[in-house]
Design an enzyme around this catalytic site. Sequence first.
Site, PDB file in Angstrom:
ATOM      1  N   TYR A 142      12.502  31.564   2.175  1.00 15.71           N
ATOM      2  CA  TYR A 142      11.462  31.909   3.249  1.00 15.71           C
ATOM      3  C   TYR A 142      11.321  32.534   4.531  1.00 15.71           C
ATOM      4  CZ  TYR A 142       9.162  30.688  -1.217  1.00 15.71           C
ATOM      5  OH  TYR A 142       8.652  30.677  -3.168  1.00 15.71           O
ATOM      6  N   LYS A 155       0.897  -1.314  -0.317  1.00 11.99           N
ATOM      7  CA  LYS A 155       0.395   0.138  -0.464  1.00 11.99           C
ATOM      8  C   LYS A 155       0.913   1.286  -0.259  1.00 11.99           C
ATOM      9  CE  LYS A 155      -0.872   0.038   5.395  1.00 11.99           C
ATOM     10  NZ  LYS A 155      -1.719  -0.290   6.287  1.00 11.99           N
TER      11      LYS A 155
END
Length: 412
Positions: free
Chosen positions: A283, A57
């Site tokens: 940033y 998965k």
Amino acid sequence: MAIANSQSSRISAGPEREPQRRGRACWAEIDLGAIAFNCQALCREIGPSTELMAVVKANAYGHGISGIAETLVTAGASRFGVACVEEAVELRTAGVDAPILVLGYVPPWEADRVVRLDLTVALATRELAVALDAAARRIGRRALAHLKIDTGMSRFGVLSSELVPFAGVVAALSGIEVEAVFTHLATADEPELPLASEQLREFDRACADLARHGLMPPKRHALNSAGAFSFPEARFDIVRSGLMLYGLSPAPIPSVPPLRPALTLRARIARLRRLEPGTCVGYGCAFRAGRPTDLALLPIGYADGLSRALSNRGAALVNGRRVPMVGRISMDQCTIDVTDAGPLAEGDVATLLGSDGDETIDAVEMAGWRDTIPYEVLTSLSIRIPRLYTRDRHTVTVAENGAIVNNDSSSY
């Protein structure tokens, strides 16, 4: 650090510095030999009387379903486990004809697709049972199911007190074949806690109730990777292994055999720049150079799965040396301080996960920097990162955006 600025100096330095002809400048390398080694080791440990279900998965824990399925089958996995129907479709599209159990919730409207693809579902609701039975009658093929029991996880599954009536309803539906009954442990990786043992006792009682009423399926299973080694007496007919197939143990369990991590994450240096003291990076100016600093830009960011939590906390490997991540991780890029990394040129390779020389960064260590678990580190890796599948250090397959595209690794 000495920075080589000319294009000719980069090309002449050797094939590892050749410019790419196509593809991104970041990629994951998946060692199929390691996948096979881990799978074979687990098969030996659980023994020939217990099947190994390979849990793939979340894009095979970030490794890529299509790229590793054949290797897992060849190495001994007899079944696959997925979270949703879409993941099972990917396995069938890749040519896998082995049994596939959809471990998660399957809505009733998926019943036709489940039956047509010969999938097995984790069955815990009457609504799905009725839908599967109807689909099986329309299509002319029996629907396959494993009854899921909630023994204490409080997630998906039938409560033990409701199991026998539910199993009776399912048994009356001629379109459904119940192959097994199973449960899932909440603390398999913490065997010192009592809950897992309590769950296994509850599972035994539930199976005994089914047997008394003539409703016990042929098979049963309860254990994941950690449980298979914490509670070897409860391996039963099938063991569901996920993380260990990819080379990591979910807990420091002494009986776990040696494993080989299969995934390496790399990126090429896109830009080298000398910063003066006081210069801001990224940033928010979350990092400011405190000395003359050599900064390397890597074209990989949080949209690729390199968590923003690694900002000013993580590290990479360059020239076999650890170097710190500095500034905030951006969506598509990040920066590392390579002042002490030795001679470098744009186009050289940085390793985010894996080994370089004598140094290694694994998903467990990165998880610690992120205050999370290695499962999240691996499953967070974006599908937009190309996967290069290698065997004996030679690339045999390349996947881009989840699809196998060619066998040419010269771009990376």
